[in-house]
Design a protein around this motif. Structure first.
Motif: not given
Length: 373
Positions: A260-263, A266-269
């Motif tokens: 979840r942290t990686a997703l 990436a969504l924030a970027e």
């Protein structure tokens, strides 16, 4: 060690030669260590971030040369891979980071003493970075009661400047690259040190902007805007050529293999990239083995990551393709892919390096932990 401890001095010198013989590509790093003997050092050697090696004279004299040499290789690996700097985000959970860093280090060091932590002793796969091991340790319950390598509660003088440490790391990387016989983890480290990748955030932004530019070139007829030729035929309603804002969809792999942290990172970027191009909404489809209902949100933080089972993104592609000009896919790549190229321009954000995307997708790789390079 010192003039009053010839046995310890001989043992340390012999261990360093033993280590340099076993791993000649690390010889320059081994001989860059500055030994600091003192009675308050832990029984096993311990290194600080300034390349000082803290040695307990009495304990060092009693450690067999091969075991002592193994610990020298262990600490040189920590230092070359900059684990002291990489530990900063884990200051509130230093023990978990220490275990994870040991797992990364000892994966490439055969013949470890029985007390050493390794991916095998943790029940985790080989070949990962410490940041990924730290994530996986959160999922282990109960966590094995293993003690990481001792770290001194003190530091010594600066044995090398930051520039000298960087030059040493590049020299070791060049030696590994030239030999081509080092373990896989060392070859990957050397490649990243000598030829660092561009920041994945910059690559993602560039690929998304390229897709938007291509999609923006498409025009269509619309009756919502009067044609410039309307005055020539006042009795006929003529459509005008329009260039609508490209539609962007995000397909999120919410299977159990993607954190979840990686997703969320990436969504924030991606959210920032789209806002900079005039987009005020994110159309997001979560998918594990089925496509969940689309979510239209104003910010990445509003996305509810639904799913968590197996992985098959093909239903997600089917759901997203009709409504998108640009499709951004967030996944680790461990999924079946559509047999044919989808209609949208596809940007694939791949987490890790274990899987690949099809040739028809523009790909950016995100290292574990989301760090650059």
């Amino acid at each position: 060690m010192n003039e009053h401890d010839p046995a310890g001095l001989e043992r340390f010198a012999g261990a360093r030669l033993w280590a340099a013989t076993r791993a000649p590509y690390l010889a320059s790093a081994l001989f860059a260590l500055t030994p600091l003997p003192h009675g308050t050092a832990p029984p096993r050697p311990a290194a600080d971030e300034h390349w000082n090696l803290h040695l307990n004279p009495a304990a060092t004299a009693a450690i067999p040369v091969p075991e002592l040499g193994w610990w020298l290789l262990h600490h040189v690996t920590h230092l070359l891979r900059d684990h002291h700097t990489r530990a900063r985000p884990y200051q509130d959970d230093a023990l978990r980071w220490a275990r994870a860093a040991d797992a990364e280090v000892n994966d490439d060091l055969p013949g470890a003493p029985g007390s050493a932590i390794s991916p095998e002793t943790l029940g985790l796969p080989d070949g990962l970075l410490a940041e990924r091991y730290a994530e996986l340790l959160d999922l282990i319950d109960p966590l094995p009661h293993l003690t990481p390598c001792a770290e001194p509660p003190f530091t010594g003088p600066e044995a090398m400047t930051a520039l000298e440490r960087e030059l040493l790391a590049r020299a070791v990387a060049a030696e590994i690259d030239a030999r081509g016989t080092a373990p896989g983890g060392w070859r990957r480290w050397a490649e990243a040190t000598l030829r660092p990748e561009a920041d994945w955030r910059a690559v993602l932004a560039r690929l998304v902007r390229r897709g938007l530019a291509q999609a923006a070139g498409r025009v269509d007829y619309s009756y919502r805007r009067p044609s410039r030729r309307a005055a020539a035929a006042p009795s006929i309603v003529l459509p005008a050529l329009v260039r609508p804002l490209p539609r962007v969809a995000v397909l999120v792999d919410t299977s159990g293999s993607v954190t979840r942290t990686a997703l969320e990172q990436a969504l924030a970027e991606l959210d920032g990239v789209l806002r900079a191009t005039g987009h005020r909404w994110l159309d997001v489809i979560c998918c594990d083995t089925e496509a969940h209902p689309p979510q239209r949100v104003r910010a990445a933080a509003q996305v509810e990551l639904a799913g968590g089972g197996g992985t098959d993104l093909r239903p997600g592609f089917e759901a997203a393709s009709p409504r998108a000009d640009v499709l951004v896919v967030l996944t680790d790549g461990d999924t079946p892919w559509p047999e044919r190229r989808p209609r949208p321009y596809v940007v694939t954000c791949l987490f890790g390096d274990r899987h690949a995307a099809p040739a028809w997708a523009s790909t950016v790789r995100v290292p574990h932990g989301g760090s650059a390079g």
